[in-house]
Design a protein around this motif. Structure first.
Motif, PDB file in Angstrom:
ATOM      1  N   LYS A  39      -9.428   2.065  -0.339  1.00  0.00           N
ATOM      2  CA  LYS A  39      -9.878   1.429   0.915  1.00  0.00           C
ATOM      3  C   LYS A  39      -8.702   0.802   1.665  1.00  0.00           C
ATOM      4  O   LYS A  39      -8.671   0.792   2.902  1.00  0.00           O
ATOM      5  N   SER A  40      -7.735   0.313   0.901  1.00  0.00           N
ATOM      6  CA  SER A  40      -6.554  -0.254   1.566  1.00  0.00           C
ATOM      7  C   SER A  40      -5.739   0.848   2.242  1.00  0.00           C
ATOM      8  O   SER A  40      -5.196   0.661   3.325  1.00  0.00           O
TER       9      SER A  40
ATOM     10  N   ASP B 196       0.842  -1.205   0.000  1.00  0.00           N
ATOM     11  CA  ASP B 196       0.000   0.000   0.000  1.00  0.00           C
ATOM     12  C   ASP B 196       0.873   1.249   0.000  1.00  0.00           C
ATOM     13  O   ASP B 196       1.533   1.560   1.005  1.00  0.00           O
TER      14      ASP B 196
ATOM     15  N   ASP C 179     -20.978   4.772  -2.946  1.00  0.00           N
ATOM     16  CA  ASP C 179     -20.033   4.219  -1.971  1.00  0.00           C
ATOM     17  C   ASP C 179     -20.300   4.807  -0.587  1.00  0.00           C
ATOM     18  O   ASP C 179     -20.371   6.026  -0.420  1.00  0.00           O
TER      19      ASP C 179
ATOM     20  N   GLN D 181      -7.086   3.579   3.395  1.00  0.00           N
ATOM     21  CA  GLN D 181      -7.924   3.957   4.539  1.00  0.00           C
ATOM     22  C   GLN D 181      -7.672   3.022   5.715  1.00  0.00           C
ATOM     23  O   GLN D 181      -7.490   3.463   6.859  1.00  0.00           O
ATOM     24  N   ASN D 182      -7.645   1.733   5.414  1.00  0.00           N
ATOM     25  CA  ASN D 182      -7.406   0.746   6.488  1.00  0.00           C
ATOM     26  C   ASN D 182      -6.022   0.935   7.107  1.00  0.00           C
ATOM     27  O   ASN D 182      -5.859   0.805   8.327  1.00  0.00           O
TER      28      ASN D 182
ATOM     29  N   SER E 278     -11.214   2.087  -6.035  1.00  0.00           N
ATOM     30  CA  SER E 278     -11.846   2.044  -4.704  1.00  0.00           C
ATOM     31  C   SER E 278     -11.162   1.005  -3.813  1.00  0.00           C
ATOM     32  O   SER E 278     -10.975   1.235  -2.609  1.00  0.00           O
ATOM     33  N   ARG E 279     -10.766  -0.146  -4.394  1.00  0.00           N
ATOM     34  CA  ARG E 279     -10.026  -1.148  -3.614  1.00  0.00           C
ATOM     35  C   ARG E 279      -8.713  -0.548  -3.114  1.00  0.00           C
ATOM     36  O   ARG E 279      -8.312  -0.749  -1.964  1.00  0.00           O
TER      37      ARG E 279
ATOM     38  N   GLU F 266     -18.490   3.635   2.251  1.00  0.00           N
ATOM     39  CA  GLU F 266     -17.384   3.279   3.147  1.00  0.00           C
ATOM     40  C   GLU F 266     -16.279   4.327   3.227  1.00  0.00           C
ATOM     41  O   GLU F 266     -15.466   4.312   4.140  1.00  0.00           O
ATOM     42  N   MET F 267     -16.240   5.234   2.227  1.00  0.00           N
ATOM     43  CA  MET F 267     -15.147   6.222   2.217  1.00  0.00           C
ATOM     44  C   MET F 267     -15.700   7.639   2.130  1.00  0.00           C
ATOM     45  O   MET F 267     -16.747   7.871   1.520  1.00  0.00           O
TER      46      MET F 267
END
Length: 614
Positions: A531-532, A494, A565, A534-535, A527-528, A567-568
């Motif tokens: 999100k990584s 990442d 979306d 973000q995590n 988006s994948r 989640e973000m």
């Protein structure tokens, strides 16, 4: 000045005539009707409620219909529209105060009357410098025009020229190879010419849709797009500055030959002859087809001469086209592309620096520019001011004599080998600012446009360059672009592009994407990736205030997926919008950009620019 910029300056009442004409054209099902309908339906509003950017787009789509609308007005032979349009399409006359326009109009009428007297004397004088064949051409045209105008009197009707008669007379003028100035002088030697009140003139042009008039600023505006269209109506294929650039490359005997063909005083200096040739309104195509060659040149010799003119003089390599006509068309298209391009070849800072140093070494340049481009302001050597008049660095340098250019080059330690003008432009390029001005082109991976704008870069380097420029912009917005902290967080898997440290464990994550076609549409993949990131941030107990995705453009599907979306906290930011925000921020009172303004799904440029201007 671009149409959109002019519309931004004006109120609804001042735009009304122009909007009415466009609305009328739209109601008559223009050829690009579907595209226009799409633009208007996207905002669910009519033309009067459309934003200025969309009005500008629609004008581009109805340009051919607008041209037809203007050509209808030209059917009125004694409307003085030819005189007025020839004034407003001159380089430098796109922004004028009312009194300045009035002065130019009065001067033009006076000059016309003097020239008409001279022409009439020449036609009657056996010892005039006009050749017998030229006298014959003028007399044929004049007699035909006189008959068309006066035959109504014999039939007890008001003297006028009908549209049918006018179309025949215009065909005759072309066959006799008369210049626009020849036609104008003969026309107004038959048709009565009188000075019209300037407010009536402005009102007529405004109602025709070709100018805007701000009563508050007492200023007339003619959009760059309208100037180009009006030139086409007058049969002028290129701007005067490009015509001048070409003529200055010709040897003096050729300039004398052209002057002789079009009855231009050979006692004038070479520079004065060139200006008179431009004022004559001689077709650029006609000039390159017949007038710039030695007498008796065959087709092969003509093509060779034109190729050398383009390659050695204009620095245009491999001019397209196999026939002479094709080559001339390619050259006109080249100048058209150069004029449309909003980039100036060097950065704005570099342009201003060049002007400052030119003024120091050549103190008469300011006065010469004012006279050449008929500019009203006292001091005109300012980059932003000149660009509003569509006057670019190359246009300034084209006006300077070779002797003065050499003096300037030596005084400022500029490279002396090769082409003087190209060396000067290269000296003032200011690469970082030039890249920033081409930010969108880098994002779109447009290597051809970048090359034309003076940037040499490998395609493989464009993605990294786009990221670097985005960093520069966010630093310029006052943010802490924290590479050290980003590198601590990033893993081999990442690797976020940009991290902005807001303090108190709060961050903004920025991802940059370049694309070759319009409409970035790979939402699932990006988006994948986001999100990584973000995590990764959440694992390190960081609060993500915002995730920004910066790209040149986004497809409708991408925007829809982003809206869905949950989640973000993701917002989409186009390169153009980010550039405009940066420019507006530099002129604002803010020391750091208020990031709370990044709250839309697709960042609303207009709302942010208004907020920054308060």
């Amino acid at each position: 000045m671009k149409l959109e910029k002019i519309l931004d300056k004006l109120g609804a009442l001042e735009k009304n005539s122009f909007i009415k004409i466009i609305d009328n054209i739209i109601s008559q099902n223009p050829k690009n009707g579907k595209e226009i309908e799409k633009i208007l339906s996207s905002s669910n509003k009519g033309l009067k409620s459309a934003d200025n950017q969309n009005i500008s787009k629609i004008f581009h789509l109805i340009a051919s219909e607008f041209t037809d609308h203007l050509k209808c007005e030209f059917q009125e032979a004694n409307s003085q529209l030819d005189i007025l349009i020839d004034i407003i399409i001159r380089d430098g006359n796109c922004v004028m105060k009312q009194d300045w326009f009035s002065r130019l109009y009065e001067t033009e009428i006076k000059k016309l009357k003097v020239k008409i007297k001279v022409l009439n004397t020449e036609l009657e004088n056996d010892k005039s410098e006009l050749s017998e064949s030229r006298k014959r051409d003028y007399k044929i045209y004049k007699n035909c025009l006189s008959t068309a105008y006066k035959n109504d009197i014999a039939n007890n009707r008001e003297a006028k020229i009908t549209s049918d008669e006018l179309s025949i007379i215009l065909t005759l003028s072309k066959q006799l190879n008369l210049s626009q100035e020849d036609v104008k002088l003969i026309n107004y030697s038959i048709l009565p010419i009188k000075k019209i009140d300037i407010l009536d003139v402005i009102n007529d042009l405004k109602n025709l849709g070709v100018v805007f008039f701000s009563k508050k600023e007492n200023t007339i505006y003619v959009a760059d797009e309208m100037v180009k269209l009006l030139r086409a109506v007058r049969g002028k294929e290129i701007a005067e500055k490009f015509y001048r650039r070409t003529l200055k490359l010709l040897r003096e005997p050729i300039v004398n030959q052209i002057s002789k063909n079009y009855n231009i005083d050979r006692k004038l200096t070479n520079g004065e002859k060139i200006e008179e040739i431009i004022k004559e309104g001689i077709s650029f195509t006609s000039l390159l087809s017949n007038d710039i060659y030695k007498e008796g040149s065959n087709l092969t010799e003509k093509k060779k001469t034109l190729n050398e003119l383009c390659e050695k003089g204009l620095n245009i390599q491999n001019l397209k086209g196999s026939t002479l006509d094709d080559k001339i068309t390619s050259l006109i298209e080249h100048f058209d592309h150069v004029e449309k391009d909003e980039k100036v070849g060097i950065s704005l800072d570099g342009f201003d620096k060049m002007l400052t140093e030119l003024n120091k070494d050549l103190p008469k340049l300011n006065k010469e520019l004012k006279e050449q481009f008929e500019l009203q302001d006292e001091y005109v050597l300012n980059a932003n001011f000149l660009l509003d008049y569509n006057i670019k660095p190359r246009d300034i340098l084209d006006l300077i004599s070779k002797t003065d250019l050499s003096k300037f080059i030596k005084n400022n330690e500029i490279k002396q080998r090769g082409d003087d003008i190209l060396n000067i432009l290269d000296h003032y390029k200011d690469v970082e600012n030039l890249y920033l001005e081409n930010y969108e082109n880098v994002g779109f991976r447009n290597l051809n446009l970048l090359k034309e704008n003076g940037i040499s870069i490998k395609e493989s380097e464009l993605g990294l360059k786009f990221e670097e420029l985005t960093k520069v912009i966010f630093k310029g917005l006052g943010f802490d672009v924290d590479d050290k902290f980003k590198n601590q967080l990033n893993t081999q898997k990442d690797m976020m592009d940009i991290l902005i440290n807001l303090g108190n464990n709060e961050i903004i994550i920025i991802e940059c994407k370049t694309i070759k076609e319009k409409g970035y549409n790979k939402f699932s993949a990006v988006s994948r990736q986001l999100k990584s990131y973000q995590n990764l941030a959440l694992k390190n107990d960081l609060r993500i205030v915002k995730i920004l995705l910066v790209a040149p453009d986004f497809s409708d599907d991408f925007i829809y997926d982003c809206e869905m979306d949950t989640e973000m906290n993701l917002s989409l930011l186009t390169a153009t919008t980010l550039s405009k925000i940066f420019e507006s921020f530099k002129a604002s009172k803010f020391k750091e950009f208020p990031h709370v303004l990044f709250r839309d799904i697709v960042i609303n440029e207009e709302r942010i620019l208004k907020a920054l201007s308060k």
